[in-house]
Design a protein around this motif. Structure first.
Motif, short mmCIF file in Angstrom:
data_model
loop_
_atom_site.label_atom_id
_atom_site.label_comp_id
_atom_site.label_asym_id
_atom_site.label_seq_id
_atom_site.Cartn_x
_atom_site.Cartn_y
_atom_site.Cartn_z
N VAL A 64 50.50 39.89 31.64
CA VAL A 64 50.70 41.22 32.23
C VAL A 64 51.40 41.04 33.57
N PRO A 65 52.46 41.80 33.85
CA PRO A 65 53.20 41.62 35.11
C PRO A 65 52.36 42.04 36.31
N LEU A 66 52.75 41.49 37.47
CA LEU A 66 52.05 41.81 38.71
C LEU A 66 52.59 43.09 39.36
N ASP A 67 53.66 43.63 38.83
CA ASP A 67 54.23 44.84 39.41
C ASP A 67 53.18 45.95 39.39
N PRO A 68 52.76 46.48 40.56
CA PRO A 68 51.69 47.49 40.57
C PRO A 68 52.05 48.76 39.81
N LYS A 69 53.34 49.12 39.77
CA LYS A 69 53.72 50.31 39.03
C LYS A 69 53.47 50.14 37.53
N VAL A 70 53.64 48.90 37.04
CA VAL A 70 53.37 48.64 35.64
C VAL A 70 51.87 48.57 35.39
N LEU A 71 51.15 47.90 36.31
CA LEU A 71 49.71 47.74 36.13
C LEU A 71 48.98 49.08 36.07
N GLU A 72 49.47 50.06 36.86
CA GLU A 72 48.80 51.37 36.89
C GLU A 72 48.82 52.06 35.52
N GLU A 73 49.79 51.72 34.69
CA GLU A 73 49.95 52.43 33.43
C GLU A 73 49.36 51.68 32.24
N LEU A 74 48.97 50.40 32.40
CA LEU A 74 48.54 49.59 31.26
C LEU A 74 47.03 49.58 31.15
N ALA A 75 46.55 49.78 29.94
CA ALA A 75 45.11 49.61 29.67
C ALA A 75 44.80 48.12 29.60
N GLN A 76 43.61 47.75 30.10
CA GLN A 76 43.25 46.34 30.09
C GLN A 76 41.74 46.19 30.03
N PRO A 77 41.21 45.34 29.12
CA PRO A 77 39.77 45.06 29.10
C PRO A 77 39.34 44.36 30.39
N PRO A 78 38.04 44.32 30.66
CA PRO A 78 37.56 43.70 31.91
C PRO A 78 37.80 42.19 31.94
N THR A 79 38.00 41.70 33.13
CA THR A 79 38.12 40.26 33.38
C THR A 79 37.29 39.92 34.61
N ILE A 80 36.38 38.96 34.48
CA ILE A 80 35.57 38.52 35.63
C ILE A 80 36.48 37.74 36.58
N THR A 81 36.56 38.17 37.83
CA THR A 81 37.42 37.51 38.83
C THR A 81 36.63 36.69 39.84
N GLN A 82 35.34 36.99 40.03
CA GLN A 82 34.53 36.24 40.98
C GLN A 82 33.07 36.33 40.57
N GLN A 83 32.37 35.18 40.67
CA GLN A 83 30.95 35.17 40.37
C GLN A 83 30.29 34.05 41.16
N SER A 84 28.99 34.18 41.39
CA SER A 84 28.25 33.15 42.12
C SER A 84 28.11 31.91 41.25
N PRO A 85 27.82 30.74 41.86
CA PRO A 85 27.68 29.51 41.07
C PRO A 85 26.48 29.58 40.14
N LYS A 86 26.52 28.72 39.10
CA LYS A 86 25.43 28.71 38.13
C LYS A 86 24.10 28.39 38.80
N ASP A 87 24.08 27.36 39.63
CA ASP A 87 22.85 26.98 40.34
C ASP A 87 23.00 27.46 41.78
N TYR A 88 22.36 28.56 42.12
CA TYR A 88 22.59 29.23 43.40
C TYR A 88 21.32 29.09 44.23
N ILE A 89 21.37 28.23 45.23
CA ILE A 89 20.22 28.02 46.14
C ILE A 89 20.43 28.91 47.35
N ILE A 90 19.45 29.75 47.63
CA ILE A 90 19.58 30.75 48.69
C ILE A 90 18.78 30.34 49.91
#
Length: 1263
Positions: A13-39
């Motif tokens: 999918v192109p990075l052009d924001p004008k194109v992105l605004e019109e395209l349907a897209q399923p979710p994609t995880i972009t950031q998550q905490s580590p598997k073993d998360y010591i607080i």
């Protein structure tokens, strides 16, 4: 750029924001905490979950497999448009929220899930209270001091220190094991102390806890023992390690002497770049373990009593790791595709698929979808079948989870390349015409030129898969309009671009070599041909740097003139002609020589001009004439015309113009509403003349401004402002300042100001282009329409780090770094360049020290790669990259690491001769300080050197890397040899050091040795004295002084760490030592009177531990000083007695003199004559001396004595001992004073020994 592939190739999918605004897209995880998360229990808990999609996804969470309703817990909130959870733990225990969390991001096209995030609270428990009893151990035995820290999360870092927070010294005898315990292979007396303290540092909370101090008492006893293993026990053991982790094998031994430990691999070799042996050879460490590291490893420990072995069988398992991760699919209806999820591990991982977070076997059936193990195959996908698929690869050591969506789209083609874009290239270079497109199905790209109907295919054109058209060698006839057409089953789109082929820039007449006399003028010509449509810029450099800031350097369009050249002007001058597309350059050298001597001429500055006259007077101009003054033998170069405005700026003179010295007239352009007065100054080689007298005043009438201010520019000083500057063009003017946002605002915003030359616009967006203009205004009207200038509002720091950072190691000292330039919008300012920070983390060799020297390299402009020179071979480097603008630097990319390969080693640290005998020599050396890799050995070459310094044939000897000395036998007696020595690695041999020595030397002499250290093209030569190889110390002597006992010695060794050591005779205590700072004498103070001391001189190595040379011991006795009594020499009675004795002697001498003159005999003489002893020596009559004892016969033997045939000298009375005088009954006090009585025996013994030869043995013992 979008690439669509059938059967598994993803459409990006192109990075052009004008194109992105019109395209349907399923979710994609972009950031998550580590598997073993010591607080940290002191801070709020933040569990990250970010995702993108169209429409924007919603978020939900599970905790321990159960839906987690955050609305029911007031302490838990979710960030807006995000799935990130924030838990406020104020008033709560953090452990309440421990558990396994998973995030789901969902929209109407599917659902993506995060990893299982295990939340655990960090813990740093207190040490349990304990009372440590003193530990008593016999000297020489093994000992373990246990640390046993409290179990923390994560585990603590252990170290041992004393009560003063100084780390306890460790060695091959005393060291810390992996479990934190302190091991002694054998204890010594100096190990006794009461402050062995174990510290535990908990890294997450940054707290340090301390164990109670341990007291160690070492008792006298020492017994040698064979080595035995403490860890691990027995003769064999096993170890399991996971792939990619660090393997640490530990081998702890005890014994006396301290055992030496070595490692080997029975089933192969160690991996060179990943292996290190640390903690004094006790621990073998292999990083980033691979399957090839499995096998049997042997630890060997030995001392002089025995050698033992332990075998460790290492097995390598592996948590799952990716072979092929599933990639997102964008498919058109009725297209085919596949998702591939391949992972490996030991044991082999199990692959499980899910769709939108639900196991695929429980998902709705789809006849167009088929699951075959690690692959899902899609046949003729349908509209509305978009979904997110999860692949889970797991075994007993871990799992991997990846989301990949299948997005079914129907999109007509569109061309993303800007329309009517113009490409410019230089003739004979290749041209690239871009045609970025997007569509589903993937559009097919075709190219046309001008009005031609045939597609552009084949030579000289090349069509790339991404739609770009390449022309190998562009010529002038390739210029023109090009049409790009994108076509799929749903439609067609086209775009027009233009190609302009320009002529190359060439220097037709290059500057030539010049030789000029001092004070002359020099002209370098540089004539250039360039494409007329390109704007050329001529730049001149001196010695590859900018020209000096000196008015003597005059740059013209095609030449450089240097007036009055000096010696400093000599150098290389380069002309560079730049255009926006290419450049050309040429260089020439200037040599400056002394000018030929000329007769002395006196020069002076010219006289001022006279008779100023104004003619041809017009409203806005006037003619000025004058008569020059006397030149004083130096021609006038130019005349300078100045003016003053009596109306607005009276008394201040300004330069108006200047004319050559050959002219006496100037046409002057004037401004309105000024009261002018003019004056003229003349300039020659000496200087300016005094000003002429002013001319008559000339007034111009008021008028509207005929020009606007110059130097208009707009820039920001802060991120939300725009500063507009200009140069005022006259007094009494106002200025209308106008601005608008470029390509956004149609109307101008304006303000009128007076008496200023700048204006600040506030509240602007960050780094936005603005059009500005400034117009002059006065009471008579406004100036002409001002020119528009483009500027930018203030910059801010860049917000994005460079992506796709890679490194290519070219050789052992050079690496090339590549990165993806950041998007222009994220720069938020003028892109200045990219900055690479890199540092040497450590050497890959275990013997070299770690050094951290951070370096920086900046690459100006929009670069995407750069070189890192001057690297250290065989090292681990870390680096990151950041973009910078006029405001500063942006965030750094993640640290990446690379390793430089082996290089050749540096020179050995030293080479010395330690033993020289009749026919052999012993050489010792130290390994190079810079190994630059694994040493594979040493090369020793040597040859004879005769008295005429001629060299004999070379002998060569290859030595292993683990040797530090060698003895060369069967050398020629009393011969000088020259030695050449260097180290080598797998990359070759390093620099050579040399030394010379002879096989034997005369006693007491020393030779001069030439030591050469050769590195590269430079040779360092040092001359030093070389004394006989053994011993290094010569004669050691002592003498008693007022300040103490003076010890002096001879020393020829190279070591500078020299000490005088002493100890009371028959004392078992440690030797006391005094450091000697380069001298060969030292006064020992504070010695006790009457005691004997053993004294020696020693030379130690740089570590002040090992004794390299030692003198013979000297036994000295400190004399007892008698108590001080009254000095009789100051008593009056003693002075009187001495005067009387002196007077009596004088009287006797007078009487003797009178008797001698009379020739008579005095009673003593008569008695001598009457003596019957033949051995008695008569007195001579003529000189009042005893016969045979006169000064002229001192060296004759006594009468009656016998001289042995071997020439042995007889002992006279002064040679006899005090005991002899005492008749054998004499004694001595403790301080050496004599106790005894004289008796008649002494005279008898004296007479008897006068006839016997001297006892040579007794005399030698006396001496």
């Amino acid at each position: 750029m979008l690439i669509l592939g059938h059967l598994g190739n993803a459409l990006e999918v192109p990075l052009d924001p004008k194109v992105l605004e019109e395209l349907a897209q399923p979710p994609t995880i972009t950031q998550q905490s580590p598997k073993d998360y010591i607080i940290d229990p002191r801070e709020n808990i933040v569990i990250h979950c970010e995702a993108k999609g169209k429409p924007h996804p919603s978020f939900s969470w599970t905790r321990n497999g159960i839906h987690f309703d955050i609305d029911q817990d007031p302490k838990v909130t979710m960030r807006p448009r995000s799935g990130t959870l924030v838990v406020d733990i104020s008033g709560e225990k953090a452990e309440t929220y421990e558990g396994v969390y998973q995030c789901t991001a969902r929209n109407k096209h599917g659902a993506a899930v995060s990893n299982n995030i295990v939340i655990r609270q960090s813990r740093s428990p207190l040490w349990s209270k304990e009372r440590n009893e003193p530990i008593r151990v016999q000297e020489g035995e093994a000992l373990v001091l246990h640390c046993r820290p409290p179990a923390g999360l994560p585990p603590p870092i252990i170290f041992w220190m004393d009560v003063n927070f100084q780390r306890l010294p460790q060695s091959s005898r005393v060291f810390q094991a992996l479990n934190g315990d302190l091991y002694f292979s054998n204890v010594l007396k100096e190990d006794s102390r009461n402050d062995y303290i174990c510290y535990a540092r908990f890294p997450h909370t940054q707290t340090i806890q301390q164990k109670q101090p341990i007291t160690l008492l070492v008792l006298n006893r020492k017994c040698e023992r064979k080595p035995t293993f403490l860890i691990p026990s027995g003769s064999s053991s096993s170890k399991m390690v996971l792939r990619g982790q660090v393997l640490e094998l530990e081998c702890i031994t005890e014994g006396l002497p301290t055992p030496e430990v070595s490692w080997s691999k029975l089933s192969g070799e160690f991996p060179d770049k990943r292996t290190s042996i640390v903690t004094f050879q006790k621990i073998l460490r292999i990083v980033n373990v691979s399957d090839a590291d499995a096998g049997e490893y042997r630890c060997t420990a030995h001392n002089r009593l025995a050698s033992i072995h332990h075998t460790i069988r290492v097995t390598v398992k592996a948590a799952p790791y990716w072979i092929t991760t599933p990639r997102n699919l964008v498919l058109a209806p009725r297209e085919k595709g596949q998702l591939i999820c391949r992972a490996s591990g030991t044991p082999k991982p199990t692959i499980n698929w899910a769709m939108n977070g639900i196991p695929i076997e429980n998902s709705p059936e789809d006849s167009n979808r088929k699951v075959e193990g690690d692959t899902i195959i899609f046949e003729e996908v349908q509209t509305g079948s978009s979904a997110v698929y999860q692949c889970n690869a797991s075994n007993e050591y871990g799992y991997l989870l990846s989301n990949a969506f299948v997005n079914v789209l129907s999109e007509t083609p569109r061309v993303l390349t800007p329309a009517n874009q113009v490409y410019q290239v230089i003739r004979n270079n290749h041209a690239l015409l871009d045609c970025s497109s997007f569509g589903s199905p993937i559009p097919k790209i075709t190219w046309f030129k001008d009005s031609q109907s045939s597609t552009l295919e084949g030579d000289p054109y090349l069509l790339h898969e991404n739609g770009t058209l390449e022309i190998y060698v562009a010529q002038a006839f390739n210029s023109g309009k090009y049409i790009c057409v994108a076509r799929n089953t749903l439609g067609i789109a086209e775009n027009h671009v233009y190609l302009e082929v320009k002529e190359p820039t060439r220097i037709l007449k290059q500057p030539k070599y010049k030789v000029a006399q001092r004070n002359m003028n020099v002209v370098f010509e540089c004539k250039v041909k360039h494409d007329p449509t390109l704007i050329p810029i001529m730049i001149w450099l001196k010695d590859n740097g900018e020209l000096p800031d000196d008015e003597r350097f005059l740059v013209d369009s095609d030449s450089l003139t240097i007036t009055d050249v000096t010696e400093n002007d000599a150098g290389t001058y380069t002309c560079i002609m730049n255009t926006t597309l290419d450049h050309d350059s040429a260089s020439a050298e200037l040599t400056v020589v002394e000018a030929a001597p000329t007769p002395a001429v006196i020069y002076e500055q010219p006289d001022p001009p006279t008779d100023l006259e104004l003619t041809d007077m017009k409203p806005r101009s006037v003619q000025l004439t004058w008569i020059p003054g006397d030149e004083h033998k130096s021609p006038i170069h130019k005349f300078v015309i100045q003016y003053t405005d009596s109306l607005h700026d009276h008394g201040h003179w300004h330069n108006l113009t200047h004319v050559p010295g050959s002219k006496t007239t100037a046409h002057l352009e004037l401004s309105p509403y000024v009261h002018y007065s003019f004056r003229v100054l003349a300039l020659n080689a000496v200087g300016l003349s005094d000003p002429s007298n002013p001319s008559h005043m000339y007034k111009t009438n008021p008028a509207a401004p005929d020009e606007n201010p110059s130097g208009v520019k707009g820039f920001g000083t802060e991120r939300d402002n725009l500063m507009i500057l200009w140069k005022a063009n006259g007094p009494g003017l106002q200025y209308k300042v106008m601005w608008r946002q470029k390509d956004v605002d149609k109307n101008w915003t304006s303000v009128t100001v007076a008496n200023v030359s700048k204006f600040m616009v506030s509240g602007t967006p960050t780094f936005t282009p603005y059009e500005v203009k400034v117009q002059a205004i006065n009471n008579n009207g406004i100036g002409p329409d001002p020119a528009v200038v483009t500027g930018h509002s203030g910059e801010d720091l860049p917000v994005q780090a460079p992506d796709s950072v890679q490194v290519l190691v070219l050789n052992s000292t050079l690496a090339e770094v590549h990165w993806e330039p950041v998007p222009p919008k994220t720069v938020r300012g003028h892109l200045k360049g990219y900055k690479v920070s890199y540092w040497r983390e450590r050497s890959l060799h275990k013997h070299n020290p770690h050094r951290v020297e951070q370096q920086f390299l900046s690459f100006s402009g929009n670069k995407s790669h750069g070189m890192l020179p001057g690297l250290q071979p065989y090292s681990l480097y870390l680096f990151n990259i950041r973009v910078y603008n006029g405001k500063g630097e942006g965030p750094a990319s993640s640290n990446l690491q690379f390793e430089t390969p082996e290089g050749v080693p540096g020179p050995p640290s030293f080479l010395r001769i330690t033993n020289s005998n009749l026919n052999n020599l012993t050489l010792e050396w130290g390994p190079p300080n810079d190994r630059n890799g694994h040493l594979t050995g040493y090369i020793l070459k040597y040859q004879q050197v005769n008295n005429s310094n001629e060299l004999g044939p070379i002998e060569e000897l290859a030595l292993p890397a683990n040797k530090t000395s060698v003895t060369l036998p069967n050398l020629k007696y009393s011969t000088r040899y020259k030695f050449y020595f260097n180290a080598k690695t797998g990359q070759g041999a390093g620099p050579v050091i040399t030394e010379e020595a002879i096989t034997i030397m005369d006693e007491g002499k020393c030779e001069s040795t030439l030591l050469k250290v050769t590195s590269g093209k430079q040779t360092l030569t040092v001359v030093k004295d070389v004394h006989p190889a053994a011993p290094a110390f010569g004669n050691v002597s002592s003498s008693v002084g007022e300040d103490g006992m003076l010890i002096s010695w001879e020393y020829w060794g190279a070591e500078k760490h020299v000490y005088v050591e002493y100890i009371i005779k028959n004392d078992n205590k440690d030797w006391q030592k005094e450091y000697v700072n380069g001298s060969q004498a030292y006064v020992l103070k504070g010695l006790k009177e009457g005691l004997s001391y053993r004294v020696r001189v020693v030379a130690k190595g740089h570590d002040d531990q090992a004794v390299l040379h030692q003198s013979e011991e000297l036994l000295v006795t400190v004399p007892a000083m008698p108590s001080r009594q009254a000095d009789i020499a100051t008593q009056g009675w003693f002075i009187g007695l001495m005067c009387a004795i002196a007077l009596l002697i004088l009287v006797l001498l007078i009487i003797c003199f009178i008797k001698r003159n009379k020739g008579g005999k005095y009673p003593v003489k008569e008695k001598e004559d009457a003596h019957t002893d033949p051995e008695f020596q008569p007195m001579k009559e003529d000189d009042c001396t005893f016969g045979e004892y006169s000064d002229t016969e001192d060296h004759k033997p006594l009468k009656g004595s016998r001289t042995p045939s071997n020439g042995t000298v007889h002992r006279d009375s002064s040679d006899e001992s005090l005991v002899d005088y005492a008749g054998g009954d004499g004694q001595f006090n403790e301080d050496g004073s004599f106790i005894g009585q004289y008796s008649g025996k002494s005279s008898i013994r004296e007479t008897a020994e006068a006839h016997s030869p001297v006892n040579t043995t007794a005399m030698n013992s006396f001496v």
